[in-house]
Motif scaffolding. Sequence first.
Motif, mmCIF file in Angstrom:
data_model
loop_
_atom_site.group_PDB
_atom_site.id
_atom_site.type_symbol
_atom_site.label_atom_id
_atom_site.label_comp_id
_atom_site.label_asym_id
_atom_site.label_seq_id
_atom_site.Cartn_x
_atom_site.Cartn_y
_atom_site.Cartn_z
ATOM 1 N N GLY A 135 -1.342 10.839 2.390
ATOM 2 C CA GLY A 135 -0.898 11.497 3.336
ATOM 3 C C GLY A 135 -0.370 11.479 4.952
ATOM 4 O O GLY A 135 0.522 11.801 5.031
ATOM 5 N N HIS A 136 -0.474 10.431 4.596
ATOM 6 C CA HIS A 136 0.595 8.980 5.819
ATOM 7 C C HIS A 136 2.000 8.949 4.915
ATOM 8 O O HIS A 136 3.083 9.657 5.614
ATOM 9 C CB HIS A 136 0.416 7.765 5.938
ATOM 10 C CG HIS A 136 0.071 6.768 6.949
ATOM 11 N ND1 HIS A 136 1.219 6.933 7.540
ATOM 12 C CD2 HIS A 136 1.496 5.928 5.801
ATOM 13 C CE1 HIS A 136 2.493 6.025 7.285
ATOM 14 N NE2 HIS A 136 2.170 4.856 6.905
ATOM 15 N N THR A 137 2.150 8.705 3.694
ATOM 16 C CA THR A 137 3.205 9.078 2.971
ATOM 17 C C THR A 137 2.560 9.255 1.689
ATOM 18 O O THR A 137 1.245 9.570 1.930
ATOM 19 C CB THR A 137 3.743 7.745 2.155
ATOM 20 O OG1 THR A 137 2.830 6.678 2.105
ATOM 21 C CG2 THR A 137 4.586 7.133 3.903
ATOM 22 N N GLY A 155 -4.195 0.876 4.261
ATOM 23 C CA GLY A 155 -3.075 0.328 4.561
ATOM 24 C C GLY A 155 -2.711 1.667 5.671
ATOM 25 O O GLY A 155 -3.252 1.092 6.147
ATOM 26 N N ASP A 156 -1.904 2.463 5.825
ATOM 27 C CA ASP A 156 -2.365 3.391 6.839
ATOM 28 C C ASP A 156 -2.701 5.009 6.754
ATOM 29 O O ASP A 156 -2.587 5.505 7.801
ATOM 30 C CB ASP A 156 -0.106 3.565 7.337
ATOM 31 C CG ASP A 156 0.324 2.709 8.095
ATOM 32 O OD1 ASP A 156 -0.525 1.004 8.059
ATOM 33 O OD2 ASP A 156 1.166 2.322 8.202
ATOM 34 N N THR A 157 -3.575 5.049 5.884
ATOM 35 C CA THR A 157 -3.884 6.257 6.049
ATOM 36 C C THR A 157 -5.510 6.098 6.805
ATOM 37 O O THR A 157 -5.374 6.730 7.638
ATOM 38 C CB THR A 157 -4.804 6.160 4.034
ATOM 39 O OG1 THR A 157 -3.697 5.484 3.830
ATOM 40 C CG2 THR A 157 -5.431 7.736 4.208
ATOM 41 N N THR A 194 0.752 -1.172 -0.376
ATOM 42 C CA THR A 194 -0.131 -0.705 -0.096
ATOM 43 C C THR A 194 0.888 1.247 -0.143
ATOM 44 O O THR A 194 0.448 2.193 -0.499
ATOM 45 C CB THR A 194 -1.163 0.057 1.024
ATOM 46 O OG1 THR A 194 -0.080 0.312 2.291
ATOM 47 C CG2 THR A 194 -1.867 -0.966 1.588
ATOM 48 N N HIS A 195 2.430 1.220 0.718
ATOM 49 C CA HIS A 195 2.711 2.227 0.414
ATOM 50 C C HIS A 195 4.262 1.925 0.984
ATOM 51 O O HIS A 195 5.011 0.225 1.264
ATOM 52 C CB HIS A 195 2.920 3.544 1.528
ATOM 53 C CG HIS A 195 2.630 2.884 2.431
ATOM 54 N ND1 HIS A 195 1.367 2.149 3.471
ATOM 55 C CD2 HIS A 195 3.188 3.508 3.915
ATOM 56 C CE1 HIS A 195 1.561 2.089 4.788
ATOM 57 N NE2 HIS A 195 2.862 2.458 5.337
ATOM 58 N N LEU A 196 5.472 2.810 0.759
ATOM 59 C CA LEU A 196 6.634 2.803 1.582
ATOM 60 C C LEU A 196 6.998 2.251 3.102
ATOM 61 O O LEU A 196 6.485 3.287 3.919
ATOM 62 C CB LEU A 196 7.943 3.710 1.583
ATOM 63 C CG LEU A 196 9.034 2.912 0.757
ATOM 64 C CD1 LEU A 196 9.720 3.061 -0.487
ATOM 65 C CD2 LEU A 196 10.111 3.769 1.858
ATOM 66 N N HIS A 197 6.645 1.383 3.646
ATOM 67 C CA HIS A 197 6.965 1.097 4.829
ATOM 68 C C HIS A 197 7.660 1.457 6.139
ATOM 69 O O HIS A 197 9.334 1.084 5.347
ATOM 70 C CB HIS A 197 6.469 -0.841 5.474
ATOM 71 C CG HIS A 197 5.215 -1.057 4.721
ATOM 72 N ND1 HIS A 197 4.093 -0.277 5.532
ATOM 73 C CD2 HIS A 197 4.585 -1.890 3.638
ATOM 74 C CE1 HIS A 197 2.701 -0.785 4.467
ATOM 75 N NE2 HIS A 197 3.269 -1.732 3.505
ATOM 76 N N ALA A 198 7.397 1.578 7.021
ATOM 77 C CA ALA A 198 8.906 2.225 7.681
ATOM 78 C C ALA A 198 8.855 1.493 9.224
ATOM 79 O O ALA A 198 10.428 1.387 9.822
ATOM 80 C CB ALA A 198 7.915 4.005 8.385
ATOM 81 N N ALA A 213 -3.792 -1.691 6.889
ATOM 82 C CA ALA A 213 -2.397 -2.108 7.404
ATOM 83 C C ALA A 213 -1.909 -2.227 9.239
ATOM 84 O O ALA A 213 -0.761 -3.630 8.764
ATOM 85 C CB ALA A 213 -1.602 -1.012 6.179
ATOM 86 N N HIS A 214 -2.199 -2.614 9.352
ATOM 87 C CA HIS A 214 -1.552 -2.249 11.231
ATOM 88 C C HIS A 214 -2.831 -2.077 12.269
ATOM 89 O O HIS A 214 -3.491 -1.823 11.744
ATOM 90 C CB HIS A 214 -0.302 -1.109 11.174
ATOM 91 C CG HIS A 214 0.380 -0.717 10.708
ATOM 92 N ND1 HIS A 214 0.638 -0.156 10.009
ATOM 93 C CD2 HIS A 214 1.728 -1.803 11.053
ATOM 94 C CE1 HIS A 214 1.832 -0.476 8.812
ATOM 95 N NE2 HIS A 214 2.715 -1.798 9.498
ATOM 96 N N ASP A 215 -3.011 -2.808 13.353
ATOM 97 C CA ASP A 215 -3.648 -2.412 14.322
ATOM 98 C C ASP A 215 -3.099 -3.071 15.761
ATOM 99 O O ASP A 215 -2.094 -3.427 15.846
ATOM 100 C CB ASP A 215 -4.752 -3.491 14.178
ATOM 101 C CG ASP A 215 -5.734 -2.601 15.478
ATOM 102 O OD1 ASP A 215 -6.178 -1.332 15.521
ATOM 103 O OD2 ASP A 215 -6.255 -3.122 16.449
HETATM 104 FE FE LIG Z 1 2.824 2.386 7.502
#
Ligand SMILES: [Fe+2]
Length: 345
Positions: free
Chosen positions: A112-114, A129-131, A56-60, A170-172
């Motif tokens: 927004g998140h990235t 994702g993380d949006t 979904t995006h470049l993860h950190a 993508a997370h919880d």
């Molecule tokens: Fe992220």
Amino acid sequence: MIFRQLFDSTSGTYTYLLASRPGGEALVIDPVLEKVDRYLQLIRELDLRLVKAVDTHLHADHITGLGALRDRTHCVTVMGENTKADVVSMRVAEGDRIEIEGLRLNVLYTPGHTDDSYSYLFADRVFTGDTLLIRGTGRTDFQNGDPRAQYDSIFNKLLKLPDSTLVYPAHDYKGDTVSTIGEEKLYNPRLKVKSMDEYAALMNGLNLPNPKMMDVAVPANMRVGLHQEDVARKGWALTAAEAIAMRGRPEVAIVDLREKSERERHGIVPGSLHAPYVSLQDEIGAGGMLHELAATAKKRLVFLCAFGERSAMAVQAAQDAGLATARHISGGIDAWKKADGPLTH
Ligand SMILES: [Fe+2]
């Protein structure tokens, strides 16, 4: 439909496995490197064939499993068009579709998140994702994050989806697994703001510590690309200029491995053949169209894709199948365009 939500407890990441039927093609969203063995085992157990791996995006906070899955299954790696990951084999934009057999994801650009955050809408659910998280939103304080862009992505795109749409983030970190757009509208505390300015002030005031893995994960995730130099070292690569000069020669067959939607968007090399990468193995094996072309008609296959990643894998597969004259075009259609190669639309 086959749908699995998998969890990496170290990073709190959800990974999703989708397929339309047992025995069919599968797609994975946001795989974590350390869990790749687990995914591959499950894919085998469910009798699936992985054809696409999508971030979904470049993860950190974790290293992506995209590169490892590509190396082990020859799947196509997919990210949004403005990602800084070096070479993913397919880049998508707002309005594009990511398709596998029997299943289609619609691409929404939700920065927004990235600045490379995308959401993927599939039937009754959206992978955010993380949006948009469950009762939260992804932080906006690094990787070109922007709370105003995120406000726009959430309020003007995601929250416009039907209230019943299932939200799979993508997370919880709290133990929630799924929500709905309607539920988040009512109960997400980050969304209780009256304006974009108020949202930006809220996000800018969070003062979160950096993710533990950030210094490792971000640079690693920017280098998921296949090492095209290895293929070049074996003498199997052509520059775009060399390929342009060879075009039209009777012994040369340029084989475009991209999907129909990519060809429509970025243009077609006149006279090229179309053989989407997912069906390559059948085409290249004995009795396949490309095998016949090379082995019987003595054509030199010159593979082409978007950035040279799929074509590098294809030239390896062709060599493995005994087609020693096969080559690929380094840098794909991107390099072809930069070298002023002819294209039709
Ligand atoms: Fe992220």
